[in-house]
Design a protein around this motif. Sequence first.
Motif, PDB file in Angstrom:
ATOM      1  N   ALA A 303      -7.291   7.350  -4.954  1.00 40.71           N
ATOM      2  CA  ALA A 303      -8.396   7.540  -5.963  1.00 40.71           C
ATOM      3  C   ALA A 303      -7.316   8.945  -7.265  1.00 40.71           C
ATOM      4  N   PHE A 304      -5.788   9.923  -6.788  1.00 37.98           N
ATOM      5  CA  PHE A 304      -5.366   9.992  -7.314  1.00 37.98           C
ATOM      6  C   PHE A 304      -4.668   9.384  -8.306  1.00 37.98           C
ATOM      7  N   ALA A 305      -4.456   8.196  -8.058  1.00 36.27           N
ATOM      8  CA  ALA A 305      -3.675   7.121  -8.856  1.00 36.27           C
ATOM      9  C   ALA A 305      -5.076   7.044 -10.026  1.00 36.27           C
ATOM     10  N   GLY A 306      -5.934   6.223  -9.720  1.00 39.57           N
ATOM     11  CA  GLY A 306      -7.604   5.966 -10.035  1.00 39.57           C
ATOM     12  C   GLY A 306      -7.565   6.869 -11.403  1.00 39.57           C
ATOM     13  N   SER A 307      -7.563   8.248 -10.620  1.00 38.36           N
ATOM     14  CA  SER A 307      -8.325   9.115 -11.852  1.00 38.36           C
ATOM     15  C   SER A 307      -8.240   9.277 -13.085  1.00 38.36           C
ATOM     16  N   LEU A 308      -7.012   8.958 -13.955  1.00 37.85           N
ATOM     17  CA  LEU A 308      -6.340   8.811 -14.790  1.00 37.85           C
ATOM     18  C   LEU A 308      -5.792   7.485 -15.512  1.00 37.85           C
ATOM     19  N   ILE A 453     -13.967  12.875  -6.271  1.00 35.11           N
ATOM     20  CA  ILE A 453     -14.546  14.071  -7.506  1.00 35.11           C
ATOM     21  C   ILE A 453     -13.544  15.521  -7.561  1.00 35.11           C
ATOM     22  N   TYR A 454     -13.015  15.582  -6.513  1.00 35.62           N
ATOM     23  CA  TYR A 454     -11.772  17.321  -6.738  1.00 35.62           C
ATOM     24  C   TYR A 454     -10.934  16.296  -6.732  1.00 35.62           C
ATOM     25  N   VAL A 455      -9.932  15.235  -7.061  1.00 37.51           N
ATOM     26  CA  VAL A 455      -9.028  15.585  -7.418  1.00 37.51           C
ATOM     27  C   VAL A 455      -8.147  15.328  -8.414  1.00 37.51           C
ATOM     28  N   SER A 456      -9.476  14.821  -9.756  1.00 38.57           N
ATOM     29  CA  SER A 456      -9.719  15.429 -11.233  1.00 38.57           C
ATOM     30  C   SER A 456      -8.355  16.523 -11.951  1.00 38.57           C
ATOM     31  N   PRO A 457      -8.778  17.037 -11.265  1.00 38.49           N
ATOM     32  CA  PRO A 457      -8.572  19.063 -11.892  1.00 38.49           C
ATOM     33  C   PRO A 457      -6.901  18.768 -12.016  1.00 38.49           C
ATOM     34  N   LEU A 458      -6.541  18.283  -9.923  1.00 38.07           N
ATOM     35  CA  LEU A 458      -4.992  18.701 -10.081  1.00 38.07           C
ATOM     36  C   LEU A 458      -4.552  17.064 -10.547  1.00 38.07           C
ATOM     37  N   ALA A 459      -5.338  16.109 -11.099  1.00 38.60           N
ATOM     38  CA  ALA A 459      -4.482  14.662 -11.134  1.00 38.60           C
ATOM     39  C   ALA A 459      -4.056  15.094 -12.589  1.00 38.60           C
ATOM     40  N   GLY A 460      -5.295  15.763 -13.764  1.00 35.95           N
ATOM     41  CA  GLY A 460      -4.552  16.002 -14.801  1.00 35.95           C
ATOM     42  C   GLY A 460      -3.156  17.049 -14.875  1.00 35.95           C
ATOM     43  N   VAL A 461      -3.228  18.004 -14.327  1.00 37.97           N
ATOM     44  CA  VAL A 461      -2.122  19.572 -14.705  1.00 37.97           C
ATOM     45  C   VAL A 461      -1.082  18.536 -14.057  1.00 37.97           C
ATOM     46  N   PHE A 471       4.092  11.324 -11.635  1.00 40.48           N
ATOM     47  CA  PHE A 471       2.517  11.710 -11.556  1.00 40.48           C
ATOM     48  C   PHE A 471       2.565  10.925  -9.932  1.00 40.48           C
ATOM     49  N   PHE A 472       3.213   8.734 -10.536  1.00 44.45           N
ATOM     50  CA  PHE A 472       2.324   8.301  -9.518  1.00 44.45           C
ATOM     51  C   PHE A 472       3.165   7.643  -8.321  1.00 44.45           C
ATOM     52  N   LEU A 473       4.282   8.128  -8.519  1.00 41.47           N
ATOM     53  CA  LEU A 473       5.280   8.737  -7.146  1.00 41.47           C
ATOM     54  C   LEU A 473       4.497   9.720  -6.325  1.00 41.47           C
ATOM     55  N   LEU A 474       4.209  10.196  -6.641  1.00 45.95           N
ATOM     56  CA  LEU A 474       3.141  11.335  -5.978  1.00 45.95           C
ATOM     57  C   LEU A 474       1.775  10.994  -5.117  1.00 45.95           C
ATOM     58  N   SER A 475       1.544   9.926  -5.968  1.00 45.35           N
ATOM     59  CA  SER A 475       0.544   9.520  -5.490  1.00 45.35           C
ATOM     60  C   SER A 475       0.221   8.784  -4.768  1.00 45.35           C
ATOM     61  N   ILE A 476       1.737   7.500  -4.053  1.00 47.13           N
ATOM     62  CA  ILE A 476       2.368   7.300  -3.272  1.00 47.13           C
ATOM     63  C   ILE A 476       1.701   7.872  -1.355  1.00 47.13           C
ATOM     64  N   VAL A 477       2.729   9.633  -2.455  1.00 45.63           N
ATOM     65  CA  VAL A 477       2.994  10.141  -1.058  1.00 45.63           C
ATOM     66  C   VAL A 477       1.994  10.018  -0.337  1.00 45.63           C
ATOM     67  N   LEU A 478       1.389  10.321  -0.564  1.00 45.02           N
ATOM     68  CA  LEU A 478      -0.778  11.575  -0.989  1.00 45.02           C
ATOM     69  C   LEU A 478      -1.410   9.994  -0.216  1.00 45.02           C
ATOM     70  N   ALA A 479      -0.732   8.423  -0.568  1.00 37.81           N
ATOM     71  CA  ALA A 479      -1.525   7.579   0.417  1.00 37.81           C
ATOM     72  C   ALA A 479      -1.217   7.836   1.666  1.00 37.81           C
TER      73      ALA A 479
END
Length: 507
Positions: A303-308, A453-461, A471-479
């Motif tokens: 969801a984090f990677a896909g949000s943006l 729903i709630y990851v989008s504001p964080l993703a933008g920042v 950003f995408f390295l962080l998405s791997i960490v979150l997965a």
Amino acid sequence: MNLAQRLARYHRLAAILLLGFASGLPLALTGQAMQAWLTVDGVDIVTIGFLGLVGLPYTFKFLWAPLMDRFEPPWLGRRRGWLLITQLSLAALLLAMSRLTPSATPGLFALTAVAVAFLSASQDVVVDAYRTDVLSDRSEHGLGASVHVFGYRIAMIVSGGIALIWADQWNWPTVYRVMAAIMLVAAVFSALGAPRIASYLKPEATNAAQDLRGFAAMLLAVFVGYWLARGALQLIGFDPADKNKWVELLFVLCEIGVALPLAAWASRVARFETFNRSLSSYFSLPGAGAFLLLIVLYKLGDAFAGSLTTPFLIKGMGFTQAEVGIANKIIGIWLTILGAFVGGALMLRLKLYRGLLVFGVLQLISNLGFYALADLGKGAWGAVMVQPFDWHFVALKEAASLDWLLLTVIAGENISGGMGTVAFVALLMALCNSRFSATHYALLSAFAAVGRIYVSPLAGVLSESLGWPGFFLLSIVLAAPGVLMVWWMRNSIRALIQPAPAPADPD
């Protein structure tokens, strides 16, 4: 498996396919399609933005799901009866919307749209419960989930994409009348063609009037908690109109953090017994809290990677809208469907635990593709030209180039995402108790939506502060935590697919 058993399985899967389609159809009719109609009709952008709130019932459907577990319509049984009611009502309301002019009667149009969203969310509740109950053999959960995802995605293509083309050929009122007719056909199928459920025990009988009073008290508590949280934040100096993403996130988290505990307290004080017993039933499951955390985490990196994804491809990488539309919206959707079917077939052999683990790892790896795209850049693997085409429901007027690396990344992300969704839906079904499957699935799916729903504001920042590769390295960490939790809970997950108790009387 003998011939009769095979035919019964095909009948169940056909019903899940058609009901998945019916479940997905109304979503865009109060979302993208409705926004297009409002725009064409000359409604101002502020009003269009405000009408985006009509989708709120999808977030809070678990509040009234207990009533759909508690009350049984006088025909067709607990699940098929509610299917018929919601689908006939949706058909009637979509027909009513087709007779309205948004710019002339915006208030009435908005109320009708909210009612459609409420009934659509209610249909989702009963479709999810029906799918969970009709697949009494838990080994079929993966295949059933893949069939549901296929039907749901096809419906989203029809109401979210093809509807816009039909609107160019006809007009929006005609499109909504066609959608109303489709929902009417779905209602006829629910009444005459959907298999009966060999149901388990239903919720213990409770005082109906008391349950209704308890439901009303719980809704009141939600609204009181919402306004209390907003008022408290305003009192200490925060502005709800502030466009700062962190302030918006603070308001959302505080509103939820106050409203939901207050609603739970009100349900106990007002003795909303069906809701209370359904929660007690879920939390009596070994590892119930850990499963809720797993549900939040499993799709979080995805969801984090896909949000943006779209802003990244267009603004970050410089791809044209045509390239992104073809690769991500057309090819990507069909690859998601392919992933769902492949995932369903593999789930028959892998079972729930291995499916969650393998597909979770694949979801994690797929985010590496976006990192590679951000790091290597556009054109690193060359491109292929796509010639103009017209398939009636979608067309490309001019030739466009498609980046090979982009196609590879989109393919990996959508196929693995489709597989992960199948395993995830199978997990939610396995966690539901047949007595309260409507409430349980609605509650679990609400937790599943937290990341999306709630990851989008964080993703933008974070995309601005880290850059796209970071950003995408962080998405791997979150997965990673979701995958690790699957491994850690392997024994609990395996226990979920033990043979279920024998069914009771037919629904």
